[in-house]
Design a protein around this motif. Structure first.
Motif, short mmCIF file in Angstrom:
data_model
loop_
_atom_site.label_atom_id
_atom_site.label_comp_id
_atom_site.label_asym_id
_atom_site.label_seq_id
_atom_site.Cartn_x
_atom_site.Cartn_y
_atom_site.Cartn_z
N VAL A 246 -54.44 -25.40 -41.18
CA VAL A 246 -54.31 -25.49 -42.63
C VAL A 246 -53.62 -26.80 -42.95
CG1 VAL A 246 -52.20 -24.10 -42.58
CG2 VAL A 246 -53.49 -24.31 -44.71
N HIS A 247 -54.15 -27.53 -43.94
CA HIS A 247 -53.73 -28.91 -44.17
C HIS A 247 -53.67 -29.18 -45.67
CE1 HIS A 247 -54.66 -29.59 -39.90
NE2 HIS A 247 -55.70 -28.81 -40.13
N ALA A 248 -52.68 -30.00 -46.08
CA ALA A 248 -52.49 -30.32 -47.50
C ALA A 248 -52.57 -31.84 -47.70
CB ALA A 248 -51.15 -29.80 -47.99
N PHE A 249 -53.26 -32.24 -48.76
CA PHE A 249 -53.44 -33.65 -49.08
C PHE A 249 -53.23 -33.86 -50.58
CE2 PHE A 249 -56.15 -32.61 -45.49
CZ PHE A 249 -55.88 -33.63 -44.58
N GLU A 250 -52.98 -35.11 -50.94
CA GLU A 250 -52.99 -35.45 -52.36
C GLU A 250 -54.41 -35.32 -52.88
OE1 GLU A 250 -51.23 -39.19 -53.29
OE2 GLU A 250 -49.45 -38.85 -52.05
N ASP A 251 -54.56 -34.68 -54.02
CA ASP A 251 -55.87 -34.47 -54.63
C ASP A 251 -56.19 -35.63 -55.56
OD1 ASP A 251 -58.17 -33.60 -55.83
OD2 ASP A 251 -57.27 -31.86 -56.82
N PRO A 252 -57.23 -36.41 -55.25
CA PRO A 252 -57.57 -37.53 -56.13
C PRO A 252 -58.30 -37.12 -57.39
CG PRO A 252 -59.09 -37.43 -54.27
CD PRO A 252 -58.07 -36.35 -54.05
N GLY A 253 -58.49 -35.82 -57.58
CA GLY A 253 -59.17 -35.35 -58.78
C GLY A 253 -60.62 -34.99 -58.57
N THR A 269 -69.26 -35.47 -47.75
CA THR A 269 -68.57 -34.38 -47.09
C THR A 269 -67.21 -34.85 -46.58
OG1 THR A 269 -69.64 -34.88 -44.96
CG2 THR A 269 -70.70 -33.25 -46.39
N TRP A 270 -66.29 -33.90 -46.45
CA TRP A 270 -64.92 -34.21 -46.06
C TRP A 270 -64.49 -33.31 -44.90
CZ3 TRP A 270 -62.13 -38.03 -48.73
CH2 TRP A 270 -62.78 -38.51 -49.89
N ASP A 271 -63.72 -33.86 -44.00
CA ASP A 271 -63.15 -33.10 -42.89
C ASP A 271 -61.81 -32.53 -43.36
OD1 ASP A 271 -61.68 -32.36 -40.54
OD2 ASP A 271 -63.00 -33.61 -39.33
N GLY A 272 -61.72 -31.21 -43.41
CA GLY A 272 -60.51 -30.59 -43.94
C GLY A 272 -59.30 -30.75 -43.06
N ALA A 273 -59.50 -31.06 -41.78
CA ALA A 273 -58.37 -31.24 -40.87
C ALA A 273 -57.80 -32.65 -40.93
CB ALA A 273 -58.77 -30.90 -39.44
N THR A 274 -58.66 -33.64 -41.12
CA THR A 274 -58.19 -35.03 -41.13
C THR A 274 -58.12 -35.62 -42.53
OG1 THR A 274 -60.42 -35.95 -40.89
CG2 THR A 274 -59.22 -35.39 -38.85
N GLY A 275 -58.83 -35.02 -43.50
CA GLY A 275 -58.89 -35.59 -44.83
C GLY A 275 -59.82 -36.78 -44.92
#
Length: 308
Positions: A246-253, A269-275
């Motif tokens: 489980v990973h948290a990132f800044e949301d660019p909107g 597409t985005w990799d949820g582990a690396t962002g």
């Protein structure tokens, strides 16, 4: 806060002169705490369970890699306070069943899950957390072919590192019904848990921005399709639950959504582990802490969990 003496100081020895290498003795699915650097470094939970603290320097930057097996709490801290680098050891105490560290420079005592000094000259100071995801060793190697891993420091030649750093007792605790010191060692008072929506040992990713804190229980993130967008303090946040943690990132909107097994937003597409995105962009990872729900609630209260 309930503080109790359990062991002598430094009975669980920190690692103060860590060595690194390209190979790991454990299993591919063993979890590691990852700190970015040149090269990136992996700190196996298997090793940390027997040492709890690694005082290290990466690219000239001091760090304190910390792990509380009772709390299942993984946090990396910036140990520089007022220009002085602190080095940490295990105090032998628990605060609300959480590891209490002490620093050797001032002998202040620090609650590991929060990074707050709870006694001593630095009482009230909080250590800043550093972004440090928890992933499997297999995933770390795939993402970082040039990465290195913390090497074991225990062993007398008669037993393999896998035997010395046996995770079975800790995994039995993690999978059992009891929690806290009683759940780990059968000592002290048995704790109760008075809620049914979240289990005491539900894994939570805690995000703190300023004075606000939100814990994201992994089952709730998964129930939302593995993607949750939220606001914590002044920051927009996106949390991903994947096979790699489980990973948290800044949301660019962006309008993130799970579609056909992939995370999609802004035309890629985005990799949820690396962002990282398929077109070469990357989200900024947030400093966070992964831990059990009872520890997060002890620190922040029962209303501090994300709810849809």
């Amino acid at each position: 806060m309930n503080v109790q003496d359990v062991l002598p100081r430094d009975a669980i020895p920190s690692i103060d002169d860590p060595a690194f290498g390209p190979t790991y003795f454990g299993d591919p699915n063993d979890e590691v705490i990852v700190v970015d650097g040149d090269p990136p470094r992996a700190y196996p939970i298997r090793v940390l369970s027997y040492h709890e603290i690694v005082n290290d320097t990466i690219d000239g930057r001091p760090i304190a890699v910390t792990w509380c097996p009772i709390c299942w709490s993984a946090v990396v801290y910036d140990p520089v306070v007022d220009g002085r680098t602190l080095t940490f050891g295990t105090s032998g105490k628990l605060a609300d069943d959480a590891l209490v560290m002490y620093d050797r420079e001032t002998e202040s005592e620090w609650k590991q899950p929060t990074g707050a000094a709870i006694a001593g000259p630095l009482e009230g100071v909080r250590l800043p957390a550093i972004p440090a995801p928890v992933v499997s060793w297999e995933r770390f190697v795939a993402d970082n072919p040039d990465g290195v891993v913390l090497q074991p420091v225990r062993g007398d030649g008669t037993r393999s590192p896998d035997e010395v750093y046996d995770m079975d007792p800790y995994e039995r605790y993690a999978e059992g019904g009891e929690f806290g010191l009683y759940g780990m060692r059968g000592e002290g008072e048995r704790r109760s848990w008075d809620r049914t929506d979240i289990d005491a040992k539900t894994v939570v990713l805690g995000v703190e921005v300023g004075d606000e804190a939100v814990g994201y229980p992994v089952p709730r993130v998964r129930a939302a399709g593995g993607v949750v967008t939220d606001t914590v303090g002044s920051s927009r946040v996106v949390v991903f639950a994947t096979d790699d943690g489980v990973h948290a990132f800044e949301d660019p909107g962006f309008d993130f959504e799970r579609r056909d097994g992939s995370i999609r937003a802004d035309g890629t597409t985005w990799d949820g582990a690396t962002g990282e995105s398929a077109d070469g962009r990357a989200l900024d990872r947030l400093a966070s802490r992964r831990l059990f729900a009872f520890t997060w609630q002890d620190a922040h209260g029962r209303d501090s969990f994300y709810a849809p």
